[in-house]
Scaffold this active site. Sequence first.
Site, PDB file in Angstrom:
ATOM      1  N   LYS A  12      73.430  84.179   0.923  1.00 39.66           N
ATOM      2  CA  LYS A  12      73.535  84.074  -0.643  1.00 39.66           C
ATOM      3  C   LYS A  12      74.623  82.649  -0.690  1.00 39.66           C
ATOM      4  O   LYS A  12      75.686  83.141  -1.636  1.00 39.66           O
ATOM      5  CB  LYS A  12      73.924  85.418  -1.294  1.00 39.66           C
ATOM      6  CG  LYS A  12      73.010  85.499  -2.556  1.00 39.66           C
ATOM      7  CD  LYS A  12      73.364  87.020  -2.656  1.00 39.66           C
ATOM      8  CE  LYS A  12      72.638  87.352  -4.379  1.00 39.66           C
ATOM      9  NZ  LYS A  12      71.422  87.160  -4.161  1.00 39.66           N
ATOM     10  N   ARG A  29      77.111  91.718   3.575  1.00 35.52           N
ATOM     11  CA  ARG A  29      76.037  90.413   3.381  1.00 35.52           C
ATOM     12  C   ARG A  29      76.983  89.238   2.973  1.00 35.52           C
ATOM     13  O   ARG A  29      76.812  87.982   3.514  1.00 35.52           O
ATOM     14  CB  ARG A  29      75.028  90.536   2.361  1.00 35.52           C
ATOM     15  CG  ARG A  29      74.085  89.509   2.300  1.00 35.52           C
ATOM     16  CD  ARG A  29      72.801  89.648   1.403  1.00 35.52           C
ATOM     17  NE  ARG A  29      73.235  89.878  -0.027  1.00 35.52           N
ATOM     18  CZ  ARG A  29      72.311  90.407  -0.781  1.00 35.52           C
ATOM     19  NH1 ARG A  29      71.155  90.672  -0.486  1.00 35.52           N
ATOM     20  NH2 ARG A  29      72.709  90.424  -2.026  1.00 35.52           N
ATOM     21  N   GLU A  68      59.618  83.912  -0.559  1.00 33.86           N
ATOM     22  CA  GLU A  68      60.011  84.767  -1.633  1.00 33.86           C
ATOM     23  C   GLU A  68      59.944  83.806  -2.923  1.00 33.86           C
ATOM     24  O   GLU A  68      59.621  82.879  -2.894  1.00 33.86           O
ATOM     25  CB  GLU A  68      61.295  85.471  -1.465  1.00 33.86           C
ATOM     26  CG  GLU A  68      62.360  84.284  -1.371  1.00 33.86           C
ATOM     27  CD  GLU A  68      63.862  84.831  -1.136  1.00 33.86           C
ATOM     28  OE1 GLU A  68      64.208  85.880  -1.644  1.00 33.86           O
ATOM     29  OE2 GLU A  68      64.710  84.233  -0.368  1.00 33.86           O
TER      30      GLU A  68
HETATM   31  C1  LIG Z   1      70.056  88.017  -4.301  1.00 33.86           C
HETATM   32  C2  LIG Z   1      69.079  87.442  -3.881  1.00 33.86           C
HETATM   33  C3  LIG Z   1      67.862  88.274  -3.794  1.00 33.86           C
HETATM   34  C4  LIG Z   1      67.877  89.651  -4.106  1.00 33.86           C
HETATM   35  O1  LIG Z   1      68.773  90.514  -3.235  1.00 33.86           O
HETATM   36  P1  LIG Z   1      69.321  91.947  -3.806  1.00 33.86           P
HETATM   37  O2  LIG Z   1      70.188  92.266  -2.631  1.00 33.86           O
HETATM   38  O3  LIG Z   1      68.205  92.768  -3.761  1.00 33.86           O
HETATM   39  O4  LIG Z   1      69.841  91.582  -5.157  1.00 33.86           O
HETATM   40  C5  LIG Z   1      66.635  87.719  -3.380  1.00 33.86           C
HETATM   41  N1  LIG Z   1      66.548  86.408  -3.187  1.00 33.86           N
HETATM   42  C6  LIG Z   1      67.407  85.476  -3.244  1.00 33.86           C
HETATM   43  C7  LIG Z   1      67.260  84.106  -2.960  1.00 33.86           C
HETATM   44  C8  LIG Z   1      68.708  86.020  -3.770  1.00 33.86           C
HETATM   45  O5  LIG Z   1      69.663  85.107  -3.905  1.00 33.86           O
END
Ligand SMILES: *Cc1c(COP(=O)(O)O)cnc(C)c1O
Length: 359
Positions: free
Chosen positions: A200, A97, A236
Amino acid sequence: MSVFASQRPDVATSEVVKATLDWASLPFGYQKTDYNLRYTWRDGAWDDGVLTSDEIIPLHIAATCLHYGQECFEGLKAFETRRGDVVVFRMDENAQRMVRSCRKILMEPVPEPMFIDAVERIINANRRFVPPYGSGASLYIRPLVIGTGPQIGVRPASEYMFIVLVTPVGPYFKTGFTPVDLVVEEDVDRAAPLGVGDVKVGGNYAAGIRASVAAKKRGFSEVLYLDAKEKRFIDESGPANFFGVTKDGQYVTPASPSVLPSITNKSLLTLAKEMGMRPVQRSIGVEELFDFVEAGCCGTAAVITPVASITHRERKVVYAKDGRAGPLTTQLYQQLRAIQVGDVPDPHGWVRLVPTPHE
Ligand SMILES: *Cc1c(COP(=O)(O)O)cnc(C)c1O
């Protein structure tokens, strides 16, 4: 400032005396550990990385991370098992990722083997900060990439830094596995469908921080974002994905181009399938929130944080009427946690042992 050359092994012994901390009541926050790790990309190559105990980085005042948001990060956790081993959950997924995040904002990607090596190095250098088995805490690992080369015109940097820091943490939401109250956010967008919501990058958090702070002032734990284009579908929560459980026990989670593909959610989709919950990823209209019987937020930091209620305008749906998480949310949480700390078999190979330097 103490800087150590990158000789291996990074620590000389596997006999670890734990740091003196109140492990069971750790917050989700930064706490200084012994070392962080820094790599530099310059003249077309990454260096071997240097361990340091210095918490400050020297940075050019015209670095692209400061001006144009060339920054991305990851978050993953290490756990101590009953046997005293240290394991990491699905770090190959985090590595991949981070490559996608770097590519999307035209930063130099960190190759997957280098990412994995860095995570193992930083854990070994800070082994005394890995919370003991049974404490409920974990070692949170935060890798990040920043553009460090100077630019004043908008273009990618010519130099990058990959930093890995760690900090022992407790639950992200203060309540732990106690249900939280969310509010549907209609005035702020976190990410646009053709934007960078699916990677991210720190900029997504800058976009949403005012919504999050305002929601907390109103007594909610977090917001639930809607899709930015139509404002009809659930995206989300701020730092975590969202799922609902339907009346007939199905696990549903939003499919959306502006949602960050959560590794926790991906894992829960697998576990839900094994539990017979017929998981599905699809658009979820706001109205559907009122039909769910359970709901949760999921992410590395949040693990699963059950949702007690969601407020949408004048309406409120309550899932945790007695203040407790629903049965399927609880079952998913327990199964995920058990796999992460090595208490149950790991048929998918999600958990990886961090070798001590002399093994
Ligand atoms: C990091 C993150 C998540 C969670 O992702 P994981 O891989 O499960 O830790 C969900 N939403 C956002 C916006 C994030 O930055």
